[in-house]
Design an enzyme around this catalytic site. Structure first.
Site, PDB file in Angstrom:
ATOM      1  N   GLY A   1       0.817  -1.197   0.000  1.00 44.62           N
ATOM      2  CA  GLY A   1       0.000   0.000   0.000  1.00 44.62           C
ATOM      3  C   GLY A   1       0.859   1.258   0.000  1.00 44.62           C
ATOM      4  N   VAL A   2       0.186   2.411   0.017  1.00 42.45           N
ATOM      5  CA  VAL A   2       0.870   3.697  -0.062  1.00 42.45           C
ATOM      6  C   VAL A   2       1.214   4.188   1.335  1.00 42.45           C
ATOM      7  CG1 VAL A   2       0.644   6.095  -0.816  1.00 42.45           C
ATOM      8  CG2 VAL A   2      -0.374   4.259  -2.176  1.00 42.45           C
ATOM      9  N   GLY A   3       2.382   4.816   1.479  1.00 43.91           N
ATOM     10  CA  GLY A   3       2.712   5.472   2.740  1.00 43.91           C
ATOM     11  C   GLY A   3       4.123   5.198   3.214  1.00 43.91           C
ATOM     12  N   ASN A   4       4.460   5.843   4.330  1.00 46.43           N
ATOM     13  CA  ASN A   4       5.821   5.765   4.855  1.00 46.43           C
ATOM     14  C   ASN A   4       6.164   4.385   5.397  1.00 46.43           C
ATOM     15  OD1 ASN A   4       6.562   8.458   4.288  1.00 46.43           O
ATOM     16  ND2 ASN A   4       5.489   9.195   6.096  1.00 46.43           N
TER      17      ASN A   4
ATOM     18  N   GLU B   1      -0.390  -1.932  -6.970  1.00 47.82           N
ATOM     19  CA  GLU B   1      -1.162  -0.834  -7.560  1.00 47.82           C
ATOM     20  C   GLU B   1      -0.274   0.336  -7.944  1.00 47.82           C
ATOM     21  OE1 GLU B   1      -5.305  -0.883  -5.124  1.00 47.82           O
ATOM     22  OE2 GLU B   1      -3.523  -0.213  -4.058  1.00 47.82           O
TER      23      GLU B   1
ATOM     24  N   ILE C   1      -6.392   1.697  10.001  1.00 42.64           N
ATOM     25  CA  ILE C   1      -6.678   2.709  11.018  1.00 42.64           C
ATOM     26  C   ILE C   1      -6.743   2.052  12.388  1.00 42.64           C
ATOM     27  CG2 ILE C   1      -8.450   4.298  11.883  1.00 42.64           C
ATOM     28  CD1 ILE C   1      -9.051   5.002   8.956  1.00 42.64           C
TER      29      ILE C   1
ATOM     30  N   GLY D   1      -7.470  -0.572  -3.007  1.00 39.15           N
ATOM     31  CA  GLY D   1      -7.304  -1.940  -3.491  1.00 39.15           C
ATOM     32  C   GLY D   1      -6.958  -2.930  -2.406  1.00 39.15           C
TER      33      GLY D   1
END
Length: 503
Positions: free
Chosen positions: A270-273, A295, A365, A389
């Protein structure tokens, strides 16, 4: 101003006009399919011009709203501009814009949060209604009218096929060397005529490098020269490094047990740090000849391609910092053979994900003590971004890993709670849960066994005693013992947080 001519089709060159003129062709009440995926490849000029038209209509007392469909999140020039003038009636399938989020949570904008693999087929099925206009950024147009895709593909193939009318933005800022990187498969059909997708390795190319579009549907061509919105990533903090370390140790263990090959299986991230921190750990780790089927391609994966740790990467879009993008463009000819950009209906396709045996790693979360994951809603009712996704990959992956710091808001909130206030991924789709505190391998465990290992391995020490106490009392007083809960207090932590108290 455009820096070079990218429009080599005479028919479409005759349809060049200003963004303002093109935007005037979009009417209130229309559903508009916009290109764009995580800030890459979105139209740069028409949405902002459309926002000005909407603002003028509002000043004249006329209601002007449209439906906005995209690949995923876009940028302030699109989502932000249209949301600012209250011009979006319905948004789907994923967003991350603060103005959009504010309007959605205030009840001023409708939002449908959809698995990204579902969007294209729902449009083909007619489930979402009519698609009136597609506004799609491309990197160029060939003499025969075929389109060179931009820095993302997302749902562009479906928008171009299904929309009644098409507006093209030809962005000469995008590198001309993108040509040849993409793989567009035109083999999808409606049931009962579907055929298997002939993709058996993440590096396979099964389609063609260009998008097709009926020139008769094109009502406007707009020339632009504007950059993508690039995401800045902070260096990995200590928690991210610890999470990455736990995951690397786990993957090494799986190789020793014979459950993974030494080069692992294709990676999805996934996206992020935290995701970038995991990639940085893999780049320094013992695994070689890795592959990715994901993705978005972030900085961490680009570094792995650069070092040679990653042999190839398949995605639907880039999500790079300015520095990483400059590095990519400087040597795009070299990377082009090892990077494949596909439509998201293929990059996120459940059949392909299961066949390839993806190792899926996504953020969250909050998670509860039984392994249910909330990845979209704050305190159960306020949307953050969307499921994206993560569900496509989590349910169908060979390994489904979810990762998060154990606490948030400066330690005021635990990310491990008695019961998730919203569930996007049920316990059935979550195999591994990781925080900086440790890793919980949930495979083969019953709910009560899951609760013990999650509390022990993943909860922050500040919250572990309270979670253990809750679970102990639930075991004693819950009417059912399969998944013990005290219904009168499962959300008490959330209620205290809403009152401004510590959980």
């Amino acid at each position: 101003m455009n820096k070079e001519n990218r429009i080599h089709c005479a028919t479409l060159r005759n349809k060049v006009m200003s963004a303002n003129e093109a935007a005037s062709l979009i009417q209130s009440g229309m559903n508009v399919g916009m290109s764009g995926f995580t800030g890459s490849g979105y139209p740069k000029a028409v949405p902002s011009a459309l926002a000005k038209h909407i603002m003028d209509a509002n000043l004249n007392g006329k209601r002007f709203k449209i439906g906005v469909w995209t690949g995923a999140s876009t940028a302030p020039e699109l989502d932000g501009a249209l949301a600012m003038v209250d011009g979006i009636e319905m948004r789907l399938p994923y967003q991350s814009d603060p103005t959009c989020r504010k309007r959605i949570n205030a009840g001023e904008m409708e939002y449908i949060d959809i698995h990204l693999s579902h969007v294209a087929q729902f449009v083909w099925f007619g489930f979402l209604g009519k698609l009136d206009v597609a506004v799609v950024e491309v990197a160029g147009i060939l003499e025969d009218g075929r389109l060179i895709p931009s820095s993302s593909i997302g749902n562009n193939k479906t928008w171009l096929d299904q929309a009644d009318k098409v507006i093209l933005e030809v962005n000469s800022w995008q590198s001309a060397q993108l040509e040849g990187m993409h793989d567009i498969w035109y083999g999808t059909q409606l049931p009962p005529h579907r055929q298997p997708i002939p993709l058996v390795r993440s590096s396979d190319r099964i389609g063609e490098p260009y998008l097709r579009c009926d020139p008769n549907k094109v009502i406007a061509v707009v020339e632009t020269h504007a950059p993508d919105r690039n995401s800045a990533f902070a260096p990995p903090d200590e928690n991210s490094k610890k999470i990455a370390g736990h995951i690397l140790e786990f993957l090494q263990h799986e190789v020793k047990k014979g459950r993974l090959p030494k080069e692992l299986l294709p990676l999805q991230s996934g996206v992020g740090n935290i995701a970038n921190a995991v990639m940085a750990g893999l780049n320094e780790g013992p695994f070689d000849n890795l592959t990715a089927y994901t993705e978005v391609l972030q900085d961490g994966m680009l570094e792995m391609l650069k070092s040679g740790k990653l042999a190839s990467a398949s995605a639907t879009a880039f999500s790079l910092s300015n520095e990483a993008l400059a590095e990519l463009n400087a040597d795009l000819a070299k990377y082009r053979e090892r990077i494949i950009l596909r439509p998201q209906e293929i990059s996120n396709h459940p059949e392909v994900i299961r066949r390839l045996g993806i190792i899926a790693m996504n953020g969250l979360i909050e998670a509860d003590i039984y392994g249910n994951v909330n990845s979209t809603h704050v305190m159960g009712s306020k949307i953050m971004n969307g499921i994206g996704g993560s569900g496509d990959f989590a349910r169908n992956a060979y390994l489904s890993i979810f990762m998060t710091p154990s606490q948030a808001k400066g330690g005021a909130i635990s990310c491990i709670v008695p019961m998730a206030s919203h569930v996007d991924h049920t316990e059935h789709d979550v195999q591994v849960l990781v925080t900086e505190q440790g890793l919980a391998d949930l495979r083969g465990l019953s709910p009560k066994q899951r609760a013990k290992v999650i509390i022990e391995n993943c909860a922050h020490p500040n919250f572990k005693p309270a979670l253990s106490d809750y679970y102990k009392r639930a075991l004693q007083f819950s009417p059912g013992k399969q998944t013990p809960h005290l219904l009168e207090e499962v959300f008490s932590w959330h209620l205290r947080a809403l009152r401004g108290e510590r959980m």
